[in-house]
Design an enzyme around this catalytic site. Structure first.
Site, PDB file in Angstrom:
ATOM      1  N   TYR A  51      29.711  36.073   6.701  1.00 48.85           N
ATOM      2  CA  TYR A  51      28.496  36.234   7.519  1.00 48.85           C
ATOM      3  C   TYR A  51      28.883  36.639   8.951  1.00 48.85           C
ATOM      4  CZ  TYR A  51      24.127  35.045   9.907  1.00 48.85           C
ATOM      5  OH  TYR A  51      22.987  35.089  10.666  1.00 48.85           O
ATOM      6  N   ARG A  68      18.778  26.572   2.905  1.00 51.22           N
ATOM      7  CA  ARG A  68      20.235  26.358   2.944  1.00 51.22           C
ATOM      8  C   ARG A  68      20.549  24.870   3.117  1.00 51.22           C
ATOM      9  NH1 ARG A  68      20.046  30.937   5.889  1.00 51.22           N
ATOM     10  NH2 ARG A  68      20.361  29.984   7.916  1.00 51.22           N
ATOM     11  N   LYS A  70      28.130  40.059  11.013  1.00 51.87           N
ATOM     12  CA  LYS A  70      27.330  40.080  12.245  1.00 51.87           C
ATOM     13  C   LYS A  70      28.148  40.640  13.422  1.00 51.87           C
ATOM     14  CE  LYS A  70      23.400  38.556  10.619  1.00 51.87           C
ATOM     15  NZ  LYS A  70      22.254  39.465  10.503  1.00 51.87           N
ATOM     16  N   GLN A  96       9.041  36.766   6.058  1.00 57.62           N
ATOM     17  CA  GLN A  96       9.144  35.379   6.528  1.00 57.62           C
ATOM     18  C   GLN A  96      10.117  35.287   7.694  1.00 57.62           C
ATOM     19  OE1 GLN A  96      10.541  33.211   3.034  1.00 57.62           O
ATOM     20  NE2 GLN A  96      12.654  33.326   3.744  1.00 57.62           N
ATOM     21  N   ASP A 124      14.718  27.865  13.138  1.00 55.74           N
ATOM     22  CA  ASP A 124      14.050  27.131  12.058  1.00 55.74           C
ATOM     23  C   ASP A 124      13.214  28.101  11.215  1.00 55.74           C
ATOM     24  OD1 ASP A 124      13.034  25.233  10.429  1.00 55.74           O
ATOM     25  OD2 ASP A 124      12.097  24.020  12.001  1.00 55.74           O
ATOM     26  N   THR A 125      13.800  28.575  10.133  1.00 57.79           N
ATOM     27  CA  THR A 125      13.116  29.534   9.256  1.00 57.79           C
ATOM     28  C   THR A 125      13.202  29.017   7.817  1.00 57.79           C
ATOM     29  OG1 THR A 125      15.129  30.817   8.847  1.00 57.79           O
ATOM     30  CG2 THR A 125      13.783  31.479  10.739  1.00 57.79           C
ATOM     31  N   ARG A 150      31.267  30.208   7.829  1.00 61.17           N
ATOM     32  CA  ARG A 150      30.436  31.418   7.953  1.00 61.17           C
ATOM     33  C   ARG A 150      31.329  32.666   7.967  1.00 61.17           C
ATOM     34  NH1 ARG A 150      27.126  28.650   6.501  1.00 61.17           N
ATOM     35  NH2 ARG A 150      25.161  27.986   7.421  1.00 61.17           N
ATOM     36  N   ASP A 156       9.644  44.467   3.405  1.00 58.22           N
ATOM     37  CA  ASP A 156      10.450  43.376   2.847  1.00 58.22           C
ATOM     38  C   ASP A 156      10.630  43.654   1.358  1.00 58.22           C
ATOM     39  OD1 ASP A 156      11.012  40.242   4.005  1.00 58.22           O
ATOM     40  OD2 ASP A 156      11.101  40.487   1.817  1.00 58.22           O
TER      41      ASP A 156
HETATM   42  P1  NAD Z   1      14.881  34.549   6.212  1.00 64.15           P
HETATM   43  O1  NAD Z   1      16.260  34.490   5.630  1.00 64.15           O
HETATM   44  O2  NAD Z   1      14.025  33.334   6.222  1.00 64.15           O
HETATM   45  O3  NAD Z   1      14.083  35.746   5.584  1.00 64.15           O
HETATM   46  C1  NAD Z   1      14.768  36.912   5.276  1.00 64.15           C
HETATM   47  C2  NAD Z   1      13.804  37.923   4.696  1.00 64.15           C
HETATM   48  O4  NAD Z   1      14.613  39.014   4.304  1.00 64.15           O
HETATM   49  C3  NAD Z   1      13.059  37.436   3.478  1.00 64.15           C
HETATM   50  O5  NAD Z   1      11.675  37.682   3.609  1.00 64.15           O
HETATM   51  C4  NAD Z   1      13.671  38.257   2.352  1.00 64.15           C
HETATM   52  O6  NAD Z   1      12.760  38.542   1.307  1.00 64.15           O
HETATM   53  C5  NAD Z   1      14.114  39.505   3.093  1.00 64.15           C
HETATM   54  N1  NAD Z   1      15.167  40.226   2.399  1.00 64.15           N
HETATM   55  C6  NAD Z   1      16.259  39.703   1.800  1.00 64.15           C
HETATM   56  N2  NAD Z   1      16.973  40.684   1.215  1.00 64.15           N
HETATM   57  C7  NAD Z   1      16.329  41.841   1.466  1.00 64.15           C
HETATM   58  C8  NAD Z   1      16.559  43.193   1.120  1.00 64.15           C
HETATM   59  N3  NAD Z   1      17.608  43.548   0.376  1.00 64.15           N
HETATM   60  N4  NAD Z   1      15.690  44.133   1.542  1.00 64.15           N
HETATM   61  C9  NAD Z   1      14.612  43.788   2.275  1.00 64.15           C
HETATM   62  N5  NAD Z   1      14.320  42.521   2.630  1.00 64.15           N
HETATM   63  C10 NAD Z   1      15.178  41.557   2.233  1.00 64.15           C
HETATM   64  O7  NAD Z   1      15.019  35.125   7.671  1.00 64.15           O
HETATM   65  P2  NAD Z   1      15.584  34.536   8.996  1.00 64.15           P
HETATM   66  O8  NAD Z   1      16.262  33.217   8.822  1.00 64.15           O
HETATM   67  O9  NAD Z   1      14.478  34.699   9.931  1.00 64.15           O
HETATM   68  O10 NAD Z   1      16.750  35.590   9.319  1.00 64.15           O
HETATM   69  C11 NAD Z   1      16.424  36.909   9.694  1.00 64.15           C
HETATM   70  C12 NAD Z   1      17.646  37.535  10.329  1.00 64.15           C
HETATM   71  O11 NAD Z   1      18.065  36.760  11.452  1.00 64.15           O
HETATM   72  C13 NAD Z   1      18.856  37.638   9.406  1.00 64.15           C
HETATM   73  O12 NAD Z   1      19.549  38.832   9.659  1.00 64.15           O
HETATM   74  C14 NAD Z   1      19.688  36.453   9.835  1.00 64.15           C
HETATM   75  O13 NAD Z   1      21.061  36.624   9.545  1.00 64.15           O
HETATM   76  C15 NAD Z   1      19.433  36.430  11.322  1.00 64.15           C
HETATM   77  N6  NAD Z   1      19.695  35.138  11.954  1.00 64.15           N
HETATM   78  C16 NAD Z   1      19.044  34.030  11.519  1.00 64.15           C
HETATM   79  C17 NAD Z   1      19.335  32.810  12.104  1.00 64.15           C
HETATM   80  C18 NAD Z   1      18.672  31.537  11.631  1.00 64.15           C
HETATM   81  O14 NAD Z   1      19.147  30.446  11.996  1.00 64.15           O
HETATM   82  N7  NAD Z   1      17.597  31.602  10.859  1.00 64.15           N
HETATM   83  C19 NAD Z   1      20.285  32.727  13.132  1.00 64.15           C
HETATM   84  C20 NAD Z   1      20.912  33.901  13.545  1.00 64.15           C
HETATM   85  C21 NAD Z   1      20.617  35.103  12.964  1.00 64.15           C
END
Ligand code: NAD
Length: 249
Positions: free
Chosen positions: A151, A192, A155, A16, A185-186, A148, A37
């Site tokens: 987190y 959260r 990062k 996702q 937007d995910t 954060r 995943d």
């Molecule tokens: P998400 O959190 O919606 O999805 C994360 C996916 O990771 C899920 O499908 C989950 O099943 C998988 N996952 C979780 N633990 C796992 C594990 N141990 N092994 C394998 N898979 C695992 O994803 P997102 O919001 O698109 O975030 C993806 C990345 O981008 C993350 O590293 C996040 O920190 C980073 N990020 C996201 C945002 C944001 O606003 N969404 C901003 C900056 C950085």
């Protein structure tokens, strides 16, 4: 002709959000994608998309996780691009973060990238060619963000890991970059917001800080991923790629 024709790409967290959007964008550009995943059910939605095969892999960093990573490496003769996406967002300051929160976040966000990169690098080195992309965030060494703590710490470590790999292996044909988005937007972002005591207010608060008046989409981050995975970025290494809609301005 796609921009990634024939490139073998492995990525984590592809079920996702950004990982899923990137897997689909890579495949559309002609790559042979192994989308992994921990969530096998959700991952199945990618089955049947030409160019994508799926594997359940937990990159958490236990011995089980390491075993699964090793199996994944053995399955591939070589990998052109490794995209480490998996990450977890812990909400809170240092006072809200107990040792279990700290360890879990650092393991999912940093140790996973250490394990995956260390496991795939030998095959890249054997081919004298490889490309690692790590998912960091603007919430890191780039910008202090409220609630954060662990987190952002994790990062920032991803940025350090990225530069270290880039520096150590540049002469062997390996490059390594990271991507630093702001609010994307995910599904997990939506979850959260829903988890806050007042989700409606939490959504308004998120939107109030968006200088563009909107959030970034996963697809917009995926366009940057395609560029970094492609040979068009051949001279780009050791760099943080910020995609934040001017959030820092
Ligand atoms: P998400 O959190 O919606 O999805 C994360 C996916 O990771 C899920 O499908 C989950 O099943 C998988 N996952 C979780 N633990 C796992 C594990 N141990 N092994 C394998 N898979 C695992 O994803 P997102 O919001 O698109 O975030 C993806 C990345 O981008 C993350 O590293 C996040 O920190 C980073 N990020 C996201 C945002 C944001 O606003 N969404 C901003 C900056 C950085």
């Amino acid at each position: 002709m796609g921009r990634l024709d024939g490139k073998v790409i492995v990525l984590s967290a592809a079920a996702q959000g950004i990982g899923r959007a990137a897997a689909i964008a890579f495949a559309k550009e002609g790559a042979l994608v192994t989308a992994t995943d921990i969530n096998g059910e959700k991952l199945k939605e990618l089955d049947g998309i030409p160019g994508i095969k799926t594997r359940v892999v937990d990159v958490y960093g236990h011995s089980v996780g390491k075993d699964q990573v090793d199996v994944l490496v053995e399955e591939h003769d070589y990998v052109d691009v490794l995209f480490n996406v998996a990450g977890f967002v812990h909400h809170g300051s240092i006072l809200d973060c107990d040792e279990a929160d700290w360890d879990f976040t650092m393991n999912v966000n940093v140790r996973s990238m250490y394990l995956m990169s260390k496991a795939f690098l030998p095959k890249m080195l054997a081919k004298k060619s490889g490309n690692i992309i790590n998912m960091s965030s603007v919430a890191s060494s780039i910008k202090g963000v409220v609630n954060r703590c662990v987190y952002s710490t994790s990062k920032a470590a991803v940025i350090g890991l990225t530069k270290s790999i880039a520096a150590d292996f540049i002469e062997q044909g390996i490059r390594c970059n990271c991507i630093c988005p702001e609010t994307v937007d995910t599904p997990s972002l939506r979850a959260r917001i829903q988890a806050q005591p007042d989700p409606e207010q939490a959504f308004k608060d998120f939107m109030a800080r968006q200088k563009t008046g909107r959030m970034c989409t996963a697809e917009e981050v995926a366009y940057l991923c395609v560029y970094l995975a492609s040979d068009k970025s051949a001279y780009v290494t050791g760099t943080e790629h910020i995609i934040d809609g001017g959030w820092r301005l």
